[in-house]
Design a protein around this motif. Structure first.
Motif, PDB file in Angstrom:
ATOM      1  N   ASP A 318       0.819  -1.218   0.000  1.00  0.00           N
ATOM      2  CA  ASP A 318       0.000   0.000   0.000  1.00  0.00           C
ATOM      3  C   ASP A 318       0.849   1.263   0.000  1.00  0.00           C
ATOM      4  N   MET A 319       2.062   1.163   0.531  1.00  0.00           N
ATOM      5  CA  MET A 319       3.024   2.259   0.535  1.00  0.00           C
ATOM      6  C   MET A 319       4.406   1.676   0.295  1.00  0.00           C
ATOM      7  N   VAL A 320       5.341   2.531  -0.079  1.00  0.00           N
ATOM      8  CA  VAL A 320       6.738   2.117  -0.176  1.00  0.00           C
ATOM      9  C   VAL A 320       7.560   2.979   0.775  1.00  0.00           C
ATOM     10  N   ALA A 321       8.617   2.385   1.310  1.00  0.00           N
ATOM     11  CA  ALA A 321       9.550   3.115   2.158  1.00  0.00           C
ATOM     12  C   ALA A 321      10.931   3.049   1.540  1.00  0.00           C
ATOM     13  N   LEU A 322      11.631   4.159   1.562  1.00  0.00           N
ATOM     14  CA  LEU A 322      12.985   4.241   1.021  1.00  0.00           C
ATOM     15  C   LEU A 322      13.952   4.626   2.134  1.00  0.00           C
ATOM     16  N   ALA A 323      15.142   4.044   2.089  1.00  0.00           N
ATOM     17  CA  ALA A 323      16.157   4.335   3.095  1.00  0.00           C
ATOM     18  C   ALA A 323      17.419   4.854   2.409  1.00  0.00           C
ATOM     19  N   ARG A 324      18.300   3.957   1.998  1.00  0.00           N
ATOM     20  CA  ARG A 324      19.561   4.386   1.389  1.00  0.00           C
ATOM     21  C   ARG A 324      19.341   5.256   0.159  1.00  0.00           C
ATOM     22  N   ALA A 325      18.330   4.936  -0.630  1.00  0.00           N
ATOM     23  CA  ALA A 325      18.060   5.741  -1.823  1.00  0.00           C
ATOM     24  C   ALA A 325      17.717   7.175  -1.444  1.00  0.00           C
ATOM     25  N   MET A 326      17.090   7.364  -0.285  1.00  0.00           N
ATOM     26  CA  MET A 326      16.731   8.702   0.161  1.00  0.00           C
ATOM     27  C   MET A 326      17.941   9.438   0.725  1.00  0.00           C
ATOM     28  N   LEU A 327      18.856   8.706   1.352  1.00  0.00           N
ATOM     29  CA  LEU A 327      20.099   9.337   1.797  1.00  0.00           C
ATOM     30  C   LEU A 327      20.914   9.823   0.604  1.00  0.00           C
ATOM     31  N   TYR A 328      20.960   8.997  -0.432  1.00  0.00           N
ATOM     32  CA  TYR A 328      21.731   9.357  -1.621  1.00  0.00           C
ATOM     33  C   TYR A 328      21.091  10.513  -2.357  1.00  0.00           C
ATOM     34  N   ASN A 329      19.767  10.548  -2.373  1.00  0.00           N
ATOM     35  CA  ASN A 329      19.044  11.586  -3.103  1.00  0.00           C
ATOM     36  C   ASN A 329      17.880  12.073  -2.254  1.00  0.00           C
ATOM     37  N   PRO A 330      18.117  13.035  -1.347  1.00  0.00           N
ATOM     38  CA  PRO A 330      17.046  13.505  -0.453  1.00  0.00           C
ATOM     39  C   PRO A 330      15.872  14.169  -1.165  1.00  0.00           C
ATOM     40  N   ARG A 331      15.971  14.397  -2.477  1.00  0.00           N
ATOM     41  CA  ARG A 331      14.850  14.944  -3.254  1.00  0.00           C
ATOM     42  C   ARG A 331      14.229  13.869  -4.142  1.00  0.00           C
ATOM     43  N   TRP A 332      14.399  12.612  -3.767  1.00  0.00           N
ATOM     44  CA  TRP A 332      13.860  11.507  -4.576  1.00  0.00           C
ATOM     45  C   TRP A 332      12.380  11.700  -4.904  1.00  0.00           C
ATOM     46  N   PRO A 333      11.521  12.097  -3.957  1.00  0.00           N
ATOM     47  CA  PRO A 333      10.100  12.282  -4.319  1.00  0.00           C
ATOM     48  C   PRO A 333       9.878  13.371  -5.363  1.00  0.00           C
ATOM     49  N   TRP A 334      10.704  14.428  -5.366  1.00  0.00           N
ATOM     50  CA  TRP A 334      10.570  15.456  -6.403  1.00  0.00           C
ATOM     51  C   TRP A 334      10.811  14.824  -7.773  1.00  0.00           C
ATOM     52  N   HIS A 335      11.907  14.095  -7.879  1.00  0.00           N
ATOM     53  CA  HIS A 335      12.273  13.515  -9.173  1.00  0.00           C
ATOM     54  C   HIS A 335      11.266  12.445  -9.595  1.00  0.00           C
ATOM     55  N   ALA A 336      10.742  11.699  -8.613  1.00  0.00           N
ATOM     56  CA  ALA A 336       9.722  10.697  -8.924  1.00  0.00           C
ATOM     57  C   ALA A 336       8.457  11.366  -9.447  1.00  0.00           C
ATOM     58  N   ALA A 337       8.057  12.461  -8.812  1.00  0.00           N
ATOM     59  CA  ALA A 337       6.854  13.178  -9.264  1.00  0.00           C
ATOM     60  C   ALA A 337       7.054  13.713 -10.678  1.00  0.00           C
ATOM     61  N   ALA A 338       8.237  14.226 -10.968  1.00  0.00           N
ATOM     62  CA  ALA A 338       8.516  14.732 -12.317  1.00  0.00           C
ATOM     63  C   ALA A 338       8.426  13.606 -13.342  1.00  0.00           C
ATOM     64  N   GLU A 339       9.002  12.467 -13.014  1.00  0.00           N
ATOM     65  CA  GLU A 339       9.012  11.338 -13.952  1.00  0.00           C
ATOM     66  C   GLU A 339       7.618  10.754 -14.163  1.00  0.00           C
ATOM     67  N   LEU A 340       6.805  10.768 -13.103  1.00  0.00           N
ATOM     68  CA  LEU A 340       5.484  10.146 -13.171  1.00  0.00           C
ATOM     69  C   LEU A 340       4.368  11.126 -13.483  1.00  0.00           C
ATOM     70  N   GLY A 341       4.712  12.389 -13.736  1.00  0.00           N
ATOM     71  CA  GLY A 341       3.713  13.381 -14.096  1.00  0.00           C
ATOM     72  C   GLY A 341       2.811  13.787 -12.951  1.00  0.00           C
ATOM     73  N   ALA A 342       3.364  13.813 -11.741  1.00  0.00           N
ATOM     74  CA  ALA A 342       2.577  14.149 -10.552  1.00  0.00           C
ATOM     75  C   ALA A 342       3.074  15.453  -9.946  1.00  0.00           C
ATOM     76  N   GLN A 343       2.454  15.843  -8.842  1.00  0.00           N
ATOM     77  CA  GLN A 343       2.858  17.034  -8.103  1.00  0.00           C
ATOM     78  C   GLN A 343       3.289  16.630  -6.700  1.00  0.00           C
ATOM     79  N   VAL A 344       4.142  17.472  -6.118  1.00  0.00           N
ATOM     80  CA  VAL A 344       4.685  17.175  -4.803  1.00  0.00           C
ATOM     81  C   VAL A 344       4.838  18.466  -4.028  1.00  0.00           C
TER      82      VAL A 344
END
Length: 370
Positions: A318-344
């Protein structure tokens, strides 16, 4: 529409999207007290656009720390040290905040990772005597833990309750109990580490007893809060804790009002053989989601937006959790929203950062330039 960026609820906790930041130990506390590092570290993650930030494993007693540098919440002084961090996040971010309450059991009294992470004997500086369900060390040559007696069990349970009350006083939104990665609650569950012959050992019902008692005590202490648990769905060792037992445990938690289950794996034995790969734990989350109605959080080498989206769209979690990927890229949700055509959500101070091709990434913004 991207499912990753749709609202979701963990029991009473309403979330703006389905991205959680998993708890990640920083080993940077001072006798359990939060430091400037926590302000910087948690502050940057709070601006990520994720819906939920889970503060690292936070010890409920001094001997429950993994290392001398672990964060703690066993006194009011520890609550006060975290208060400025929480207040700063609240001023500048809409992110919801949880804390992972933990006791390390026999894996406590260890050096921080960048100093090797080895067990520290009680006789050594900064070391202490560990406790566990049974007097069985985690690995050969490590400290033999003291098997917890009735008073010891009550002391730890009260530690969880007191920490839950301090969590409420901090104004946090949720509690995650750490029942994974070979720490104390997981040690009670696994037959590899639990060799007791009383009501807390032997059968599955007995091995589940203490973790369920802790959960019930925390739920009673924090009746209006979202309370869930992180588990290791498999020990990855023959004869150890496995997905079948995890499903049984999840159903017991669900019947006691658990608001979510966060599905990880491993950590209880150095004999584990983990087939690490992209999303290697998601099948466990999918099984638990299929056999319960509890909100399920999947975690483990989730690194790409399309991968996260597929996990949700296919009903694996129902949800996903990120750990190391978020440390490496603390703006991961921004980039995910851009790639998936969403807003954040992003703070207005950063609105001008969005590339022209993603000019609605942060919603409709009106920016002037002086």
């Amino acid at each position: 529409m991207s499912m990753l960026f749709t609202p979701y609820a963990l029991g009473p906790l309403q979330l703006t999207n389905r991205i959680a930041i998993a708890p990640m130990c920083q080993y940077s506390a001072d006798e359990g007290l939060a430091t400037d590092w926590h302000m910087i570290h948690l502050g940057q993650l709070a601006l990520s656009g994720a819906a939920l930030l889970i503060i690292e494993a936070t010890a409920v007693t001094p001997e429950g720390r993994i290392s001398p540098g672990d964060l703690g919440l066993w006194s009011d002084a520890h609550r006060e040290a975290l208060l400025p961090v929480v207040a700063a996040i609240r001023r500048h971010s809409p992110i919801k905040i949880a804390v992972q309450l933990a006791h390390a059991g026999r894996k406590a009294s260890s050096a921080v990772p960048w100093e090797g992470g080895a067990n520290i004997a009680p006789s050594e500086p900064r070391g202490w005597q560990t406790v566990a369900p049974s007097a069985v060390p985690h690995a050969e040559g490590e400290t033999v833990p003291l098997a917890l007696d009735t008073d010891g069990l009550q002391h730890i349970k009260q530690g969880f309750v007191d920490a839950a009350l301090r969590t409420q006083a901090l104004g946090l939104d949720a509690i995650e109990l750490h029942g994974a990665h070979g720490y104390l609650l997981h040690e009670f569950l696994s037959p590899l580490s639990n060799q007791r012959e009383d009501d807390y050992g032997g059968s599955l019902a007995n091995r589940m007893r203490f973790p369920l008692e802790v959960f019930e005590a925390v739920r009673a202490a924090a009746p209006g809060m979202c309370v869930g648990m992180r588990i290791s769905a498999s020990d990855w060792v023959e004869g150890g804790w496995d997905i079948e037992q995890s499903v049984r445990f999840a159903k017991e938690l669900e019947g006691r009002g658990c608001h979510f289950i966060h599905v990880s794996s491993g950590g209880v034995s150095p004999q584990q053989k983990i087939p690490v790969g992209a999303g290697y734990q998601i099948a466990f989350a999918e099984r638990i989601k299929r056999e319960t109605s509890m909100p399920t959080i999947g975690v483990g080498l989730i690194t790409e937006p399309q991968q996260a989206e597929h996990i949700l769209q296919s009903g694996q979690a129902d949800m996903v959790a990120l750990a190391r990927a978020m440390l490496y890229n603390p703006r991961w949700p921004w980039h995910a929203a851009a790639e998936l055509g969403a807003q954040v959500a992003a703070p207005p101070q950063y609105w001008r950062s969005q590339p022209h091709q993603y000019k609605t990434l942060f919603g409709e913004t009106r920016l002037g330039q002086r």
